[in-house]
Design an enzyme around this catalytic site. Structure first.
Site, mmCIF file in Angstrom:
data_model
loop_
_atom_site.group_PDB
_atom_site.id
_atom_site.type_symbol
_atom_site.label_atom_id
_atom_site.label_comp_id
_atom_site.label_asym_id
_atom_site.label_seq_id
_atom_site.Cartn_x
_atom_site.Cartn_y
_atom_site.Cartn_z
ATOM 1 N N ASP A 24 81.764 90.957 17.543
ATOM 2 C CA ASP A 24 82.863 90.629 16.623
ATOM 3 C C ASP A 24 83.773 89.541 17.199
ATOM 4 O O ASP A 24 84.558 88.925 16.473
ATOM 5 C CB ASP A 24 83.684 91.885 16.271
ATOM 6 C CG ASP A 24 84.337 92.565 17.463
ATOM 7 O OD1 ASP A 24 84.140 92.100 18.611
ATOM 8 O OD2 ASP A 24 85.044 93.571 17.256
ATOM 9 N N GLU A 25 83.650 89.281 18.512
ATOM 10 C CA GLU A 25 84.534 88.277 19.131
ATOM 11 C C GLU A 25 84.267 86.868 18.607
ATOM 12 O O GLU A 25 85.094 85.978 18.795
ATOM 13 C CB GLU A 25 84.408 88.302 20.662
ATOM 14 C CG GLU A 25 84.906 89.596 21.237
ATOM 15 C CD GLU A 25 85.244 89.538 22.725
ATOM 16 O OE1 GLU A 25 85.418 88.442 23.267
ATOM 17 O OE2 GLU A 25 85.336 90.629 23.314
HETATM 18 O O1 DAU Z 1 84.475 93.260 20.827
HETATM 19 C C1 DAU Z 1 83.233 93.254 21.459
HETATM 20 C C2 DAU Z 1 83.397 92.815 22.895
HETATM 21 O O2 DAU Z 1 84.040 93.880 23.571
HETATM 22 C C3 DAU Z 1 82.073 92.464 23.554
HETATM 23 O O3 DAU Z 1 81.537 91.334 22.925
HETATM 24 C C4 DAU Z 1 82.273 92.179 25.050
HETATM 25 O O4 DAU Z 1 81.019 91.973 25.669
HETATM 26 C C5 DAU Z 1 82.943 93.384 25.671
HETATM 27 O O5 DAU Z 1 83.197 93.130 27.038
HETATM 28 C C6 DAU Z 1 84.253 93.702 24.956
HETATM 29 O O6 DAU Z 1 85.235 92.652 25.177
HETATM 30 P P1 DAU Z 1 86.785 92.999 25.435
HETATM 31 O O7 DAU Z 1 87.400 91.857 26.104
HETATM 32 O O8 DAU Z 1 87.417 93.533 24.207
HETATM 33 O O9 DAU Z 1 86.597 94.275 26.435
HETATM 34 P P2 DAU Z 1 87.294 94.669 27.819
HETATM 35 O O10 DAU Z 1 86.830 96.049 28.139
HETATM 36 O O11 DAU Z 1 87.135 93.621 28.853
HETATM 37 O O12 DAU Z 1 88.831 94.728 27.425
HETATM 38 C C7 DAU Z 1 89.290 95.556 26.371
HETATM 39 C C8 DAU Z 1 90.788 95.348 26.241
HETATM 40 O O13 DAU Z 1 91.424 95.901 27.400
HETATM 41 C C9 DAU Z 1 91.200 93.892 26.198
HETATM 42 O O14 DAU Z 1 92.298 93.768 25.309
HETATM 43 C C10 DAU Z 1 91.646 93.572 27.626
HETATM 44 C C11 DAU Z 1 92.182 94.919 28.103
HETATM 45 N N1 DAU Z 1 92.020 95.201 29.555
HETATM 46 C C12 DAU Z 1 90.780 95.075 30.101
HETATM 47 C C13 DAU Z 1 90.584 95.331 31.439
HETATM 48 C C14 DAU Z 1 89.203 95.186 32.064
HETATM 49 C C15 DAU Z 1 93.115 95.615 30.315
HETATM 50 O O15 DAU Z 1 94.228 95.748 29.804
HETATM 51 N N2 DAU Z 1 92.903 95.871 31.649
HETATM 52 C C16 DAU Z 1 91.692 95.737 32.245
HETATM 53 O O16 DAU Z 1 91.590 95.951 33.483
#
Ligand code: DAU
Ligand code: NAD
Length: 339
Positions: free
Chosen positions: A126-127
Site C-alpha cells: 500500500d506504500e
Molecule cells: O504498509 C506496508 C509496509 O509496511 C510494507 O510495504 C513494508 O515492507 C513494511 O516494512 C511496513 O512498512 P512501515 O514503515 O509501515 O513498517 P515499520 O514496521 O518499519 O514501521 C511501522 C510504523 O512504526 C511506522 O510509522 C514507523 C514506526 N516505527 C518503526 C520502528 C521500526 C517506530 O515508531 N519505531 C521503530 O523503531
C-alpha cells in the site's frame, strides 16, 4: 502445479509457503531466496523434508541462475515476495532497493516470458499510494489511487509495479498485483515495529517510538494476506491490481502501549526518538474489490492476532534472540544509537 515463491525465507514468504503446503498438499513449491540479512533458513525447517518443497539459494537479479532454474523446473506460477523491505534501511542506502526490487522483478519476468507461465504475481504494498492525512478519516486507498511515493523503498516498489503492468501490456505476460497493508505475525524480522517492540520489552530495553507516535498503520494478520494471494493467483483476473487490508487502523503509540500491557511491562520504557525522514502519516486500504470480486475476507481480528503473535515470540525466543544477538546489534546501534 509448480509454484516458485521468491523471498520465501523472509517473513511473509515463509508464512505463504506454510499456508500453501497446508491448503494444497499436492502442489510443488520451490523457494528461491538470496538469504540476505532478512532471510533465515531456519524458518523453513518445518518444511525442508517435505517432498513437495525445494529450497534454492538464488539472487533474483542473477539472470543466468534464474533462467537455469526456470529451464529445470518450468514453474506454472511465480509469486514474487523477494525484496528489500525496510523503509528505514532504504533511507540509509537506496541502491540495493533499486537493484532487487526493480531489476530483480524485471529479471524474473524476463524468465517468465522466455519459458511461459500461467501467472506472475507481484507482491506489492500500500506504500505505493503514498500517505493519507490524519484529519480525513473518510479517505482510503483504492486501486485507482494514483501512485505517489515517499521513500526510496516505496518508490522502488512502485517502479516494479509499473514494470509489471508494462510487461502485461507490451508482452501479454499474465500478471496480477496485490497491494497489502502492514502485516504482523510469526517470523517477522525484529527491525519492524511490532517484533522490535516485543523483543525490546522482553529484554527490558527502551521502546523507540518515532516522533509523537501518532502515525497510523492498517494492520493485517499475515495468514490473511496469504489467503488473499492464494485467491488472486487462482481466481484473480489477469492484468488487475487487488488491494488487501482488513480495516484495522491503529496509531503506533497505541500498539506499543498494548504490547507493554500484554507483557506486563511499564510504559516508562517508551522513548520518543527523532522521527523517520519523510514519514508517511496514515495508510488505509479499501479492500472492496477483492471482497466483491473474489470473496476474500480477513479471518483474524487484531485483538486475537496480536495475542497470538506475542505468544509466538515468547514461545520462539531462540528464533529472534539469534537474530538480535548477531549483526543486528550493529544495525541497531547505527539506527538508534544517537537517535
Ligand atoms: O504498509 C506496508 C509496509 O509496511 C510494507 O510495504 C513494508 O515492507 C513494511 O516494512 C511496513 O512498512 P512501515 O514503515 O509501515 O513498517 P515499520 O514496521 O518499519 O514501521 C511501522 C510504523 O512504526 C511506522 O510509522 C514507523 C514506526 N516505527 C518503526 C520502528 C521500526 C517506530 O515508531 N519505531 C521503530 O523503531
Ligand atoms: P522480508 O524482508 O522479511 O523478506 C524478504 C526476503 O527476500 C528475505 O528472505 C530475503 O533474503 C529475500 N531477498 C531479498 N533480496 C533478494 C534477492 N535479490 N533475491 C532473492 N531473495 C531476496 O520481507 P517481508 O516483510 O516478508 O515482505 C515480503 C514482500 O511483501 C516484499 O515484497 C514487501 O514489499 C511486501 N509487503 C510487505 C508488507 C509487510 O508488512 N511486511 C506489507 C505489504 C507488502
Amino acid at each position: 502445479m509448480n509454484i516458485f515463491v521468491t523471498g520465501g525465507a523472509g517473513f511473509i514468504g515463509s508464512n505463504f509457503i506454510f499456508y500453501m503446503l497446508k491448503q494444497h498438499p499436492d502442489y510443488r513449491i520451490v523457494c528461491l531466496d538470496k538469504l540476505t540479512y532478512a532471510g533465515n533458513l531456519s524458518t523453513l525447517k518445518p518444511v525442508m523434508d517435505n517432498k513437495n518443497f525445494r529450497f534454492v539459494k538464488l539472487d533474483i537479479c542473477d539472470r543466468e541462475g534464474v533462467f537455469a532454474l526456470f529451464e529445470e523446473e518450468h514453474p506454472d506460477i511465480v509469486v514474487n515476495f523477494a525484496a528489500e523491505s525496510h523503509v528505514d534501511r532504504s533511507i540509509e542506502d537506496p541502491g540495493v532497493f533499486l537493484q532487487t526490487n526493480i531489476f530483480g522483478t524485471a529479471t524474473l519476468m524476463d524468465a517468465c516470458r522466455k519459458y511461459g507461465i500461467k501467472r506472475y504475481h507481484q507482491v506489492s504494498t500500500d506504500e505505493v499510494y503514498g500517505d493519507l492525512p490524519l484529519d480525513k478519516p473518510e479517505l482510503f486507498f483504492t486501486e485507482e489511487t494514483p501512485l505517489h511515493t515517499s521513500s526510496p523503498y516505496s518508490a522502488s516498489k512502485a517502479a516494479a509495479d509499473l514494470l509489471v503492468m508494462a510487461y502485461y501490456r507490451t508482452y501479454g505476460l499474465p500478471v496480477t498485483i496485490s497491494r497489502c497493508s502492514n502485516n504482523y505475525g510469526p517470523y517477522h524480522f525484529p527491525e519492524k515495529l511490532i517484533p522490535l517492540m516485543i523483543a525490546n520489552c522482553l529484554n527490558d530495553k527502551a521502546l523507540p517510538v518515532y516522533g509523537e507516535g501518532i502515525n497510523v498503520r492498517d494492520w493485517l494478520y499475515v495468514e490473511d494476506h496469504c489467503s488473499a494471494i492464494d485467491l488472486i493467483i487462482h481466481k484473480g483476473k489477469v492484468g488487475e491490481v487487488y488491494n488487501v487490508g482488513g480495516h484495522n487502523e491503529m496509531r503506533n503509540i497505541d500498539i506499543v502501549k498494548l504490547i507493554c500491557k500484554e507483557l506486563d511491562k511499564p510504559e516508562s520504557l517508551i522513548t520518543h526518538v527523532t522521527d523517520r525522514k519523510g514519514h508517511d502519516m496514515r495508510y488505509a486500504i479499501d479492500p472492496t474489490k477483492i471482497h466483491d470480486e473474489l470473496g476474500w475476507l480477513p479471518k483474524t481480528k487484531f485483538a486475537d492476532g496480536i495475542k497470538k503473535t506475542i505468544q509466538w515470540y515468547l514461545d520462539n525466543r531462540d528464533w529472534w534472540e539469534e537474530i538480535v544477538s548477531g549483526d543486528y546489534r550493529n544495525y541497531y546501534e547505527k539506527m538508534y544509537g544517537k537517535r
